[in-house]
Design an enzyme around this catalytic site. Sequence first.
Site, short mmCIF file in Angstrom:
data_model
loop_
_atom_site.label_atom_id
_atom_site.label_comp_id
_atom_site.label_asym_id
_atom_site.label_seq_id
_atom_site.Cartn_x
_atom_site.Cartn_y
_atom_site.Cartn_z
N ASP A 490 0.78 -1.12 -0.09
CA ASP A 490 0.03 -0.04 0.00
C ASP A 490 0.97 1.39 -0.14
O ASP A 490 1.84 1.21 0.16
CB ASP A 490 -0.84 0.00 1.43
CG ASP A 490 -1.78 1.02 1.00
OD1 ASP A 490 -2.30 1.50 0.09
OD2 ASP A 490 -2.68 1.24 2.04
N GLU A 493 2.45 5.07 -4.32
CA GLU A 493 2.32 5.92 -5.53
C GLU A 493 3.44 6.68 -5.72
O GLU A 493 3.79 7.10 -7.00
CB GLU A 493 1.08 7.09 -5.45
CG GLU A 493 -0.26 6.34 -5.44
CD GLU A 493 -0.62 5.62 -4.08
OE1 GLU A 493 -1.28 4.34 -4.41
OE2 GLU A 493 0.09 5.74 -3.10
N ASP A 660 -9.35 3.26 -1.82
CA ASP A 660 -10.45 3.83 -0.64
C ASP A 660 -11.82 4.29 -1.18
O ASP A 660 -11.86 5.44 -1.25
CB ASP A 660 -9.47 4.94 0.04
CG ASP A 660 -8.32 4.26 0.75
OD1 ASP A 660 -8.13 2.82 0.84
OD2 ASP A 660 -7.63 4.88 1.03
#
Length: 985
Positions: A490, A493, A660
Amino acid sequence: MVKLTHLLARAWLVPLAYGASQSLLSTTAPSQPQFTIPASADVGAQLIANIDDPQAADAQSVCPGYKASKVQHNSRGFTASLQLAGRPCNVYGTDVESLTLSVEYQDSDRLNIQILPTHVDSTNASWYFLSENLVPRPKASLNASVSQSDLFVSWSNEPSFNFKVIRKATGDALFSTEGTVLVYENQFIEFVTALPEEYNLYGLGEHITQFRLQRNANLTIYPSDDGTPIDQNLYGQHPFYLDTRYYKGDRQNGSYIPVKSSEADASQDYISLSHGVFLRNSHGLEILLRSQKLIWRTLGGGIDLTFYSGPAPADVTRQYLTSTVGLPAMQQYNTLGFHQCRWGYNNWSDLADVVANFEKFEIPLEYIWTDIDYMHGYRNFDNDQHRFSYSEGDEFLSKLHESGRYYVPIVDAALYIPNPENASDAYATYDRGAADDVFLKNPDGSLYIGAVWPGYTVFPDWHHPKAVDFWANELVIWSKKVAFDGVWYDMSEVSSFCVGSCGTGNLTLNPAHPSFLLPGEPGDIIYDYPEAFNITNATEAASASAGASSQAAATATTTSTSVSYLRTTPTPGVRNVEHPPYVINHDQEGHDLSVHAVSPNATHVDGVEEYDVHGLYGHQGLNATYQGLLEVWSHKRRPFIIGRSTFAGSGKWAGHWGGDNYSKWWSMYYSISQALSFSLFGIPMFGADTCGFNGNSDEELCNRWMQLSAFFPFYRNHNELSTIPQEPYRWASVIEATKSAMRIRYAILPYFYTLFDLAHTTGSTVMRALSWEFPNDPTLAAVETQFMVGPAIMVVPVLEPLVNTVKGVFPGVGHGEVWYDWYTQAAVDAKPGVNTTISAPLGHIPVYVRGGNILPMQEPALTTREARQTPWALLAALGSNGTASGQLYLDDGESIYPNATLHVDFTASRSSLRSSAQGRWKERNPLANVTVLGVNKEPSAVTLNGQAVFPGSVTYNSTSQVLFVGGLQNLTKGGAWAENWVLEW
């Protein structure tokens, strides 16, 4: 409906503020955060996106374009020199005066066009060239030639250089820059291609948007940690699109008359031709869809376009995956089971309780997950020993594994950097990484220190030759303490909660609290519910509304209405990577590329700035995690990874979840188009946070969503900290709805697994759009509310509240297709092109089997291990011509290189069904029964390889035309596929 107040009275329901007090700051004492990073740390410059800026220059109007010369032909294409055709415009950077064009016919169905600067050196090569060590380029086949290609390239210098990619069969220009200029600068590239009047484009991700891209869309592609806003850039970078064009005509005589999908008549016959386009570029991108044109804009890199001729959508996907980005990873069989997660499971006991409740209510559960709650101070590879101790974990995981279940923890991209003045704050993972010097740097060579969950953090530099080994070693060390079964990668980015290297000089403040409130903290209590909650739960909705209003009033701030925007004026020969002259419509505050992310000036060991490879960070992290899991399992077990940030080709290492999302009906709706897009991108292991992540879910939404996601490849329920629990056993109706849908999913797991094998070996898709499976029907071009699982199963979910019916179309009806209701097994009576009203009361999801297919099935069970030990069944749905076919793939379910495999082919006619198996995998379970749909007369006798089947085991329903043949166990004791057989009736 069961009201929320009734649920709160149930002893096994966790209170509303679930785990907030423990999970928010629960760490061992030496790591207790004392300092909160100021909110201003994540405030960047105020920029205005170019597409919204009235002062922005139009590059097409002011730039001169190029002229081609020095053309040299070869057996596979040609090269040419491109020279600037006038004075440099330097509109958003410095014009590159000399370019080299390379056209290569790489295969009969694949063409590559490159336009790159002619003169570069070591100081600026990464500005334009994407290293093949990072993203491999497709290679030409040995027999590639211009004459053998489906495509042809023409070019012209009038009025400036432009080119066309033409499909030879039709003469159509699939890509044409005619009438536009090429703009090529050190921080800005623009080229424009013409499109048909009413085009059908798919892909260009990652976005939450319509499946068929809107014809006025502004698509920013720049990986960003920003939830799931509609029509904005999300976590991944996939500059690839599928273009489908419809015609009235005849392939045999070469007659093709273009047809608009909006004007098509379902009763007529059409044909379609599809092609694909991939731009190999890791810079920030903006793609503008306009009337009859597509505008490509990049913040750097080169033009490296690959075209795929199709002509069917499935062909395009196969060509893209097999030649360019790689085939999807083969998943373990058990990963196709159900996964349960939440942010807010506070200890091993919480997990044990969840598992026990799934067993209590007899709901299948395969994997239990933990979010960042398990971590010591939110540090990777380090458990909180008060709540997730290694000793208790060993006991819990041993029992979990004995029950045939598995565990996956989250691992974030950033790593904590300890407080140098606090000896008790030591962190061995950081020490080992620092010793190898594997972290990103500032331009001056100092450590780049951002901020994520634990406080100030560093970030692995995936360009460093030791970085992957470092990461893999940390996974190996941790695996000896925690027997995990996969990794959830996670924040990749890569996300950072401050602008720039904010931790530089501030490490003595570590550990630090993020600059924003966490869910459940005072000021951020979650009062949000699904759209129809106020209708079905009026009292609770009123209370939530009052709480939300009170909180909003208490935290209200005033903002200035006057905004002054920073605009960067290009400096000749110099790049401004933090604030490029061209501002993409990046969905972070102020459009600043440094907000909530590692700054573009962060520097890799090879001198490459993050600006040039931002789109690859998560992709490279997935590779490192994949290599790590190979080491953890001694290269024997297939790595199971679900990642957030992806790039073209990430599917060969990992799956992806939708991020999300929200506990909203619209969020559930868009999950389908997102899943279909990732099928196109070659990442079939996709799923959304079922019942929604952000906000509180409710009974009706969760009921529908648990049923919808049962037909997604990756099936997981997950929600955020402090929201109400939403495990499927929390509401009585959701329990029944979940079990109903799971019975279907677990029965067809062998079919799902076979689809994954085909995806892994051939590049086919698992979850499919109707327009891909029925490519010659223009009326299906925009369908995004129903979908196919492989070629055989169609799902028509309910995607809105307070309804008991749903509209669905049955493709091919009137053209020979037959559809059977999964539940009644009767053929559906539907009309061509008509949205049929289908009964769908709460708890029922319409599912249909397409005639002409044979489904291998096993009995549902609470785990896949149990399901794999049950007898087999076949469901044969005869097509209108009385035939059907199917296949089955089996192996041990987890080995990277299985010692034995089995492929079984099934074929059926109006009076027989044959099974033919090849391979060394020994499948011991017998065949229990065969169900044949569409049998138009009752058989007088049934035999299996000439042996009579006991008549009492055979039933025939003349109304539904269903033949059921049971009692086959005794005839297949050696295993259902141990020998070839024929069932005759």
